[in-house]
Structures are given as C-alpha cells and as structure tokens.
Write a protein that holds these residues in place. Structure first.
Motif, PDB file in Angstrom:
ATOM      1  N   UNK A  78      -2.733  24.956 -12.612  1.00 53.86           N
ATOM      2  CA  UNK A  78      -1.255  25.601 -12.336  1.00 53.86           C
ATOM      3  C   UNK A  78      -1.077  26.807 -10.720  1.00 53.86           C
ATOM      4  N   UNK A  79      -0.831  25.776 -10.302  1.00 49.53           N
ATOM      5  CA  UNK A  79      -0.419  26.937  -8.702  1.00 49.53           C
ATOM      6  C   UNK A  79       0.444  27.671  -8.248  1.00 49.53           C
ATOM      7  N   UNK A  80       0.722  28.608  -8.441  1.00 55.44           N
ATOM      8  CA  UNK A  80       1.863  29.243  -7.931  1.00 55.44           C
ATOM      9  C   UNK A  80       1.851  30.143  -6.823  1.00 55.44           C
ATOM     10  N   UNK A  81       2.962  30.510  -5.540  1.00 58.82           N
ATOM     11  CA  UNK A  81       3.161  30.661  -4.981  1.00 58.82           C
ATOM     12  C   UNK A  81       3.473  32.870  -5.257  1.00 58.82           C
ATOM     13  N   UNK A  82       2.641  32.849  -4.709  1.00 60.39           N
ATOM     14  CA  UNK A  82       2.286  34.730  -4.596  1.00 60.39           C
ATOM     15  C   UNK A  82       3.890  35.535  -4.030  1.00 60.39           C
ATOM     16  N   UNK A  83       4.295  34.596  -3.176  1.00 55.80           N
ATOM     17  CA  UNK A  83       5.941  34.736  -2.212  1.00 55.80           C
ATOM     18  C   UNK A  83       7.172  35.560  -2.910  1.00 55.80           C
ATOM     19  N   UNK A  84       7.150  35.099  -4.477  1.00 59.65           N
ATOM     20  CA  UNK A  84       8.192  35.737  -5.342  1.00 59.65           C
ATOM     21  C   UNK A  84       7.347  37.025  -5.935  1.00 59.65           C
ATOM     22  N   UNK A  85       6.270  37.747  -6.065  1.00 59.87           N
ATOM     23  CA  UNK A  85       5.681  39.065  -6.347  1.00 59.87           C
ATOM     24  C   UNK A  85       5.536  39.893  -5.232  1.00 59.87           C
ATOM     25  N   UNK A  86       5.858  39.470  -3.588  1.00 58.40           N
ATOM     26  CA  UNK A  86       5.606  40.238  -3.199  1.00 58.40           C
ATOM     27  C   UNK A  86       6.155  41.609  -3.074  1.00 58.40           C
ATOM     28  N   UNK A  87       7.348  41.880  -2.851  1.00 55.11           N
ATOM     29  CA  UNK A  87       8.785  42.806  -2.788  1.00 55.11           C
ATOM     30  C   UNK A  87       8.014  43.666  -4.269  1.00 55.11           C
ATOM     31  N   UNK A  88       8.290  42.856  -5.374  1.00 53.37           N
ATOM     32  CA  UNK A  88       7.889  43.104  -6.805  1.00 53.37           C
ATOM     33  C   UNK A  88       7.186  43.957  -6.736  1.00 53.37           C
ATOM     34  N   UNK A  89       5.488  43.288  -5.954  1.00 49.41           N
ATOM     35  CA  UNK A  89       4.160  44.053  -6.058  1.00 49.41           C
ATOM     36  C   UNK A  89       4.163  45.324  -5.169  1.00 49.41           C
ATOM     37  N   UNK A  90       5.219  45.551  -4.001  1.00 48.07           N
ATOM     38  CA  UNK A  90       5.255  46.159  -3.370  1.00 48.07           C
ATOM     39  C   UNK A  90       5.833  47.219  -3.884  1.00 48.07           C
ATOM     40  N   UNK A  91       7.139  46.857  -4.274  1.00 49.36           N
ATOM     41  CA  UNK A  91       8.022  48.098  -4.883  1.00 49.36           C
ATOM     42  C   UNK A  91       6.901  48.489  -6.232  1.00 49.36           C
ATOM     43  N   UNK A  92       6.074  48.433  -6.982  1.00 53.30           N
ATOM     44  CA  UNK A  92       5.347  49.018  -8.214  1.00 53.30           C
ATOM     45  C   UNK A  92       4.511  49.561  -7.127  1.00 53.30           C
ATOM     46  N   UNK A  93       3.796  48.794  -6.744  1.00 56.00           N
ATOM     47  CA  UNK A  93       2.505  49.646  -5.917  1.00 56.00           C
ATOM     48  C   UNK A  93       3.020  51.290  -5.500  1.00 56.00           C
ATOM     49  N   UNK A  94       4.446  51.145  -4.946  1.00 51.80           N
ATOM     50  CA  UNK A  94       5.245  52.467  -4.201  1.00 51.80           C
ATOM     51  C   UNK A  94       5.382  53.422  -5.476  1.00 51.80           C
ATOM     52  N   UNK A  95       6.205  53.134  -6.239  1.00 53.16           N
ATOM     53  CA  UNK A  95       6.695  54.165  -7.500  1.00 53.16           C
ATOM     54  C   UNK A  95       5.252  54.515  -7.937  1.00 53.16           C
ATOM     55  N   UNK A  96       4.013  53.756  -8.203  1.00 53.76           N
ATOM     56  CA  UNK A  96       3.413  54.269  -8.521  1.00 53.76           C
ATOM     57  C   UNK A  96       2.168  55.138  -8.218  1.00 53.76           C
ATOM     58  N   UNK A  97       2.418  55.124  -6.661  1.00 55.23           N
ATOM     59  CA  UNK A  97       1.756  56.779  -5.322  1.00 55.23           C
ATOM     60  C   UNK A  97       3.196  57.680  -6.083  1.00 55.23           C
TER      61      UNK A  97
END
Length: 158
Positions: A78-97
């Motif tokens: 199965x191949x998943x586009x990572x595009x739907x995760x970009x904002x969430x991952x960016x937000x997650x990293x920001x809040x982790x910082x």
C-alpha cells in the motif's frame, strides 16, 4: 495462526530509501519500532492472518507499506501520500519543541497544558492515519498512534 496473534506485526524494517540520520534520531526510530512491534493490532484487509512483517520505504514522497508474512510471502503493498500528514507533523514538532522548552522553565500546570495539546495533535495524526488505511489495513488506535510516531520520526532529521 488464528486469533489475536494472527493479526499483528512481528517485525518492522526501514528500507534504505528512508535514509539514515544522527545517532539520536536513529535511537528514536529504534524505540518507535520496538514499541510498535511490542504491542499492535495489524490486519491487512482480506488476508487470513499472519503475523506480518512490514517494510517501510519512501518513493516519490510517498510512504510504501510492503506487507509480508513471517515466512516472507508477499501479502500486499500500500502506498500512502505523506501530504495529509505534513501539517500535522509540523504542528507536532512545533508543540514538542514548546514542551521541551517548557520543561526547563514553565510551571507544572503550563507543562501539563502543552502536553495535552501535544497528545491532541498526536491523536489527530493517528486518526488521519487510520482514515488513510481504511479499507486496506485495520489497526486499533494504539497501533495507529505507534505508526504515527514512526511517521514523525521518519520526518525528523535531527
């Protein structure tokens, strides 16, 4: 194999396409994989049972799930586009910082509030992953959380 043990991951491997990073990032990846393999529910739709081996790779900014049985027989890819995760991952990293900064300077109440926000963003990513896997792979929420953690660690360059 039947029952609960039939629908689980027994191994997760990162393909060379993932690339390698700093020792700290590699350690976080190893921990994420260990946690995932330790406790999961993973059921490729339409397959009679495993346990399964999962090989993750990146192809054209897409995450490839290559699923095989423990014996190595191919089950599905199965191949998943990572595009739907970009904002969430960016937000997650920001809040982790913010969380790690707060640990050094903030009150316990402030740290707890930031941590609740961090968990909320992580849950959003986990639900997005479950939605993207719908009809392909059934996972429980805790497995989705562990897979989302791994997706985050794949983005983390150190």
């Amino acid at each position: 194999m039947t029952g609960k043990d039939a629908f689980r991951l027994s191994d997760v491997e990162l393909d060379d396409t993932i690339g390698r990073s700093t020792p700290d990032v590699e350690h976080e990846r190893a921990v994420a994989i260990f946690d995932l393999v330790e406790d999961n529910r993973f059921e490729p739709v339409g397959h009679e049972g495993g346990p399964y081996r999962l090989k993750l790779s990146l192809v054209d900014s897409r995450l490839v799930f290559a699923i095989a049985t423990e014996g190595g027989s191919g089950v599905a890819t199965h191949i998943l586009s990572l595009t739907p995760f970009r904002r969430i991952v960016k937000d997650y990293f920001m809040i982790c910082e913010s969380y790690y900064e707060a640990i050094r300077t903030a009150s316990p109440t402030q740290i707890e509030a930031i941590d609740m926000g961090r968990r909320g963003v992580h849950n959003e990513g986990s639900q997005t992953l479950m939605d993207r896997l719908d009809g392909k792979i059934r996972v429980d929420f805790q497995t989705a959380r562990r897979l989302f953690t791994l997706i985050c660690v794949l983005h983390w360059r150190g």
